[in-house]
Design a protein around this motif. Structure first.
Motif, PDB file in Angstrom:
ATOM      1  N   LEU A 438     -58.117 -20.940  -5.537  1.00 39.77           N
ATOM      2  CA  LEU A 438     -58.395 -19.404  -4.779  1.00 39.77           C
ATOM      3  C   LEU A 438     -57.090 -18.880  -4.248  1.00 39.77           C
ATOM      4  O   LEU A 438     -57.312 -18.052  -3.626  1.00 39.77           O
ATOM      5  N   LEU A 439     -56.177 -19.513  -4.660  1.00 42.12           N
ATOM      6  CA  LEU A 439     -54.969 -18.822  -4.411  1.00 42.12           C
ATOM      7  C   LEU A 439     -54.598 -17.706  -5.380  1.00 42.12           C
ATOM      8  O   LEU A 439     -54.934 -17.556  -6.467  1.00 42.12           O
ATOM      9  N   LYS A 440     -54.103 -16.563  -4.767  1.00 44.63           N
ATOM     10  CA  LYS A 440     -54.023 -15.243  -5.159  1.00 44.63           C
ATOM     11  C   LYS A 440     -52.498 -15.328  -5.775  1.00 44.63           C
ATOM     12  O   LYS A 440     -51.544 -15.769  -5.139  1.00 44.63           O
ATOM     13  N   ASP A 441     -52.085 -14.140  -6.682  1.00 47.90           N
ATOM     14  CA  ASP A 441     -50.770 -13.920  -7.074  1.00 47.90           C
ATOM     15  C   ASP A 441     -49.783 -13.787  -5.905  1.00 47.90           C
ATOM     16  O   ASP A 441     -48.653 -14.051  -6.122  1.00 47.90           O
ATOM     17  N   ASN A 442     -50.345 -12.982  -5.022  1.00 48.14           N
ATOM     18  CA  ASN A 442     -49.480 -12.295  -3.789  1.00 48.14           C
ATOM     19  C   ASN A 442     -49.712 -13.344  -2.330  1.00 48.14           C
ATOM     20  O   ASN A 442     -49.092 -12.766  -1.479  1.00 48.14           O
ATOM     21  N   THR A 443     -50.481 -14.392  -2.578  1.00 50.03           N
ATOM     22  CA  THR A 443     -50.700 -15.205  -1.372  1.00 50.03           C
ATOM     23  C   THR A 443     -49.597 -15.417  -0.802  1.00 50.03           C
ATOM     24  O   THR A 443     -49.055 -15.382   0.496  1.00 50.03           O
ATOM     25  N   LYS A 444     -48.558 -16.043  -1.540  1.00 48.99           N
ATOM     26  CA  LYS A 444     -46.919 -16.493  -1.050  1.00 48.99           C
ATOM     27  C   LYS A 444     -46.517 -15.464  -0.314  1.00 48.99           C
ATOM     28  O   LYS A 444     -45.897 -15.545   0.760  1.00 48.99           O
ATOM     29  N   GLU A 445     -46.415 -14.373  -0.966  1.00 50.76           N
ATOM     30  CA  GLU A 445     -45.584 -13.047  -0.336  1.00 50.76           C
ATOM     31  C   GLU A 445     -46.418 -12.803   0.876  1.00 50.76           C
ATOM     32  O   GLU A 445     -45.678 -12.353   1.746  1.00 50.76           O
ATOM     33  N   MET A 446     -47.535 -12.711   0.982  1.00 44.53           N
ATOM     34  CA  MET A 446     -48.368 -12.183   2.288  1.00 44.53           C
ATOM     35  C   MET A 446     -47.954 -13.386   3.258  1.00 44.53           C
ATOM     36  O   MET A 446     -47.974 -12.792   4.581  1.00 44.53           O
ATOM     37  N   PHE A 499     -56.648 -23.814  -0.702  1.00 41.60           N
ATOM     38  CA  PHE A 499     -57.444 -22.303  -0.838  1.00 41.60           C
ATOM     39  C   PHE A 499     -58.603 -22.852  -1.760  1.00 41.60           C
ATOM     40  O   PHE A 499     -58.372 -23.017  -3.140  1.00 41.60           O
ATOM     41  N   LEU A 500     -59.671 -23.092  -1.130  1.00 42.35           N
ATOM     42  CA  LEU A 500     -60.891 -23.556  -1.820  1.00 42.35           C
ATOM     43  C   LEU A 500     -62.169 -22.631  -1.727  1.00 42.35           C
ATOM     44  O   LEU A 500     -62.228 -21.915  -0.839  1.00 42.35           O
ATOM     45  N   GLY A 501     -63.237 -23.073  -2.265  1.00 46.55           N
ATOM     46  CA  GLY A 501     -64.364 -22.650  -2.219  1.00 46.55           C
ATOM     47  C   GLY A 501     -65.188 -21.938  -3.533  1.00 46.55           C
ATOM     48  O   GLY A 501     -65.492 -22.886  -4.325  1.00 46.55           O
ATOM     49  N   LEU A 547     -60.910 -21.373   3.170  1.00 48.80           N
ATOM     50  CA  LEU A 547     -62.496 -21.337   2.563  1.00 48.80           C
ATOM     51  C   LEU A 547     -62.827 -20.076   2.144  1.00 48.80           C
ATOM     52  O   LEU A 547     -63.206 -19.217   2.990  1.00 48.80           O
ATOM     53  N   LYS A 548     -62.788 -19.706   0.785  1.00 44.37           N
ATOM     54  CA  LYS A 548     -63.129 -18.295   0.181  1.00 44.37           C
ATOM     55  C   LYS A 548     -64.423 -18.385  -0.596  1.00 44.37           C
ATOM     56  O   LYS A 548     -64.482 -19.325  -1.322  1.00 44.37           O
ATOM     57  N   TRP A 569     -64.824 -16.185   4.274  1.00 40.95           N
ATOM     58  CA  TRP A 569     -65.887 -15.496   3.133  1.00 40.95           C
ATOM     59  C   TRP A 569     -65.000 -14.702   2.274  1.00 40.95           C
ATOM     60  O   TRP A 569     -64.234 -15.267   1.478  1.00 40.95           O
ATOM     61  N   ASP A 570     -65.277 -13.336   2.237  1.00 42.14           N
ATOM     62  CA  ASP A 570     -64.438 -12.605   1.191  1.00 42.14           C
ATOM     63  C   ASP A 570     -63.888 -11.316   1.938  1.00 42.14           C
ATOM     64  O   ASP A 570     -64.459 -10.419   2.258  1.00 42.14           O
TER      65      ASP A 570
END
Length: 754
Positions: A438-446, A499-501, A547-548, A569-570
């Motif tokens: 559930l890691l996003k492309d910009n997670t690290k940047e955020m 990042f799981l779920g 948890l997403k 959640w979301d």
């Protein structure tokens, strides 16, 4: 002879009434809305009336060309000759300014190409803010329910109403007032949780917000709400969309109806959408007792009722309760459905049907009045267009983006925090691994934007959960190399954040087509997620889980292995930034779970407010109770409850009580806490819930600060549907509980005497 005289008198009276109506100009803004409706309605031909009872989707041919100009298909051109009730989602895939320009052109075309210049309703939805390109993206309704902050939800939906109107939209097929208690159901996150009171507060405030406290409708700043799905839709058997709905009459009245009743009576919703399903064997779209008896006769609803997608026609070809498509149309009309959403094989038949049965035109007139009334309320006859300069200034305003972040921070739930591993310190050098599907492309940047220079990040997604095919996604084969790579990344770090779920492909709406699935028969996290956390935990280093998800999951392994769990959640478009701010201690988490989190799908049905007798026995080979109860959520503060007191040991039908509790933050950080009040009827004439949420308040306390929080207990809170199916107020013993969740509280008692 007498009959002829009576008929002649009636015709003269009707003629006088028609002359009086026709003498008034429906374009005269000084007239009342009712007068304008009555002045316009007699002018319409039967075919024009029926056109005001239909909505089509823009995807059948409302587009823009390469120059951004309006382009209509032949099918749409033909439809618009008679006018139309509305169009769903015009301009949804273009930015707000382009959409406003397109919708101005579209509205102008509609007004100029039907005889009476009747404008159309442009309709959207809202699950993460306005469902359209270029709008502020908020968390989903279930996410915002976790905030336990109705005022925050009102402000959020105020932005939704404003941004939608700036695009040229007028109505919103949202919010959902359904109670959702079955996590198998793919649409779970579209609603506000399992509890009647919490959902009622959230729905009411969402509608007030999106409608601009009703005043924003005519001012042209907000849009009308359509509360859905009336009624019981979230309770489909097996959690399977389109399945039957079996709910006792008592449960309907006491638990399912209240959010809808508040939507009508308190929030003044402009619209209601009927439920896909049946209700105890009676198809909702053909249920006059529900759509007219309860909704209008009991609650006084004056707005319009719209079908869900194609559902009037489905009375014939799916529900099998009508003998023909025409019979289905008549059933829907008689039940009280005013607008047919999308279908070409339902209300399209009404003009021919009236020729055989002229009495139907009275019902058509009834529905058209409601539609025209809505358009007048929204001011569309007088101000049908959008000022483009307003769009450029108002859409995605800085304040709206900040509100999305604020909403995230109040909605994130700290489920577990072993040995107070959270928050992580920014002051110490630390290498953090951000890992998982559930890691996003910009997670690290955020995360980097929050953490400062002492924290170094490595990031790897590793694997996807599904093949991400929209109709019926398929799980992917386990990838040993991907898992090994993630474990190696974790080995090189001081702490791992997993990042799981689940995602939008593992929990979604199951459309009518058999090839489109969205519900699930299990609640365990899909793919090798449990294996991943077990292997990373075996490294002996701290593991934090973000948890997403869009449905409740039975996270047994995650709950066992993780040192800390943040249930998000979301969230909004800034979700990972907000999560990082929680992780690094900028803000203390204050979300509370709006649902019960079960250990197993086998516990379903399983919500905190079930009848007390449901809790008599546990299951073999399964731990006791839920993994986490309704209302649960930890904090970086340390809240202590003490000194519960009640103003009187007795209450009568004409008096109220006040109950209070002292809450002290014994921690060393400022934090917010949701103080919850539950009531329990110890003995009733029918079996009663174990407890029911009746009030809550979100407070903020500095380190060392305390506050006494008080709630009123009113006789209304003690009412329920008794053995004769009438609302009753029964004497006897009651327990009131004040605490931090449905399982952690102080309690006191009182008696009801008459």
């Amino acid at each position: 002879m007498k009959k002829l005289l009576v008929l002649a008198t009636f015709l003269i009276f009707a003629s006088c009434n028609n002359k009086e109506s026709s003498s008034k100009d429906y374009k005269d803004a000084s007239l009342s809305i009712e007068d304008r409706v009555e002045a316009l309605l007699p002018k319409l031909s039967l075919e024009e009336k029926v056109a005001q009872m239909r909505i089509f989707h823009a995807n059948i041919g409302v587009k823009h060309d390469e120059n951004g100009k309006l382009k209509l298909s032949d099918k749409v051109v033909e439809k618009l000759k008679l006018g139309i009730a509305g169009i769903k989602n015009p301009g949804e895939h273009i930015d707000a300014v382009a959409a406003a320009k397109l919708n101005n052109e579209l509205q102008k075309y509609i007004i100029e190409n039907n005889r009476w210049g009747i404008p159309a309703l442009f309709v959207t939805e809202s699950y993460n803010g306005v469902d359209a390109e270029g709008c502020t993206k908020f968390g989903r309704p279930m996410t915002s329910a976790a905030s336990f902050n109705p005022e925050l939800v009102r402000r959020q939906w105020d932005v939704v109403g404003r941004e939608a109107r700036l695009r040229g939209m007028h109505m919103c097929h949202s919010p959902e007032a359904d109670i959702v208690r079955d996590p198998r159901f793919g649409r779970m996150s579209e609603a506000f949780g399992e509890d009647t009171y919490l959902t009622t507060q959230m729905v009411k405030n969402a509608i007030i917000g999106v409608q601009g406290d009703y005043e924003g409708l005519g001012n042209g700043t907000h849009i009308g709400a359509v509360a859905k799905h009336f009624a019981g839709y979230g309770q489909v058997l097996g959690g399977s969309n389109f399945a039957a709905i079996e709910i006792s009459e008592r449960t309907l009245i006491d638990e399912i109806y209240p959010p809808f009743e508040a939507a009508v009576k308190e929030a003044k919703t402009l619209g209601i959408m009927a439920s896909h399903g049946d209700l105890n064997g009676v198809a909702s779209h053909g249920n006059p007792e529900l759509l007219t008896g309860v909704l209008r006769d009991q609650w006084g609803f004056e707005g319009y009722v719209v079908s869900d997608s194609n559902d009037i026609a489905r009375l014939f070809y799916f529900m099998n309760v009508a003998e023909s498509p025409e019979a289905a149309a008549q059933m829907g009309l008689e039940a009280g459905i005013d607008i047919d959403l999308y279908a070409e094989d339902s209300y399209a038949y009404l003009p021919k049907m009236v020729k055989k049965n002229p009495e139907l035109e009275k019902l058509i007139d009834r529905s058209v009045r409601r539609v025209l009334r809505t358009k007048f309320i929204l001011g569309l006859f007088d101000n049908p267009y959008i000022n483009i300069e307003d769009v450029e200034k108002g859409n995605r305003a800085a304040s709206s983006l900040e509100l999305a972040k604020e909403s995230d921070l109040e909605s994130i739930i700290l489920l577990k925090n072993e040995d107070k591993i959270l928050p992580l310190s920014k002051d110490k050098s630390l290498k953090v691994a951000l890992l998982g599907p559930l890691l996003k492309d910009n997670t690290k940047e955020m995360f980097e934007s929050v953490s400062g220079s002492n924290i170094k990040f490595i990031a790897e997604k590793g694997f996807q959960l599904t093949n991400q095919k929209g109709g019926a996604p398929k799980l992917l084969d386990r990838d040993p190399k991907a898992i090994a790579s993630l474990v190696n990344k974790a080995r090189s770090a001081d702490v791992s954040i997993l990042f799981l779920g689940g995602d939008k492909f593992t929990s979604k709406e199951a459309y009518f087509s058999n090839s489109t699935l969205g519900d699930r028969a299990t609640l365990d996290p899909v793919g090798p997620q449990d294996e991943l956390i077990e292997k990373i935990k075996a490294l002996g280093k701290p593991v934090i889980v973000v948890l997403k998800h869009r449905r409740t999951l039975s996270i047994n392994t995650i709950a066992e292995e993780a040192d800390a769990i943040l249930d998000t959640w979301d969230l909004s478009e800034f979700g990972d930034e907000s999560t990082a701010r929680i992780i690094f201690g900028e803000v203390s988490p204050s979300g509370k779970s709006p649902v019960t989190i079960p250990r197993s799908i086998g516990q379903i049905p399983f919500h905190y407010s079930m009848k007390e007798i449901n809790y008599k026995k546990e299951y073999l080979f399964l731990g006791q109770g839920p993994l986490y109860p309704f209302g649960h959520g930890l904090s970086y503060g340390d809240f202590e409850y003490s000194d519960i007191s009640i103003s009187n040991a007795e209450i009568t039908p004409d008096t109220e009580l006040e109950v209070s509790v002292k809450v002290t933050n014994k921690g060393n950080v400022k934090a917010k806490e949701v103080v919850q009040m539950y009531l329990k009827d110890e003995i009733g004439s029918v079996t009663r819930p174990d407890k029911e949420l009746k009030a809550f308040e979100k407070i903020e306390l500095n380190a060392g600060e305390n506050k006494t929080v008080s709630f009123k207990i009113t006789p209304k809170m003690l009412e329920f549907t008794g053995i004769t199916m009438e609302k009753v107020l029964e004497t006897g013993d009651y327990t009131v509980m004040l605490g931090t969740s449905s399982k952690d509280y102080l309690e006191t008692t009182f008696k009801l005497k008459k």
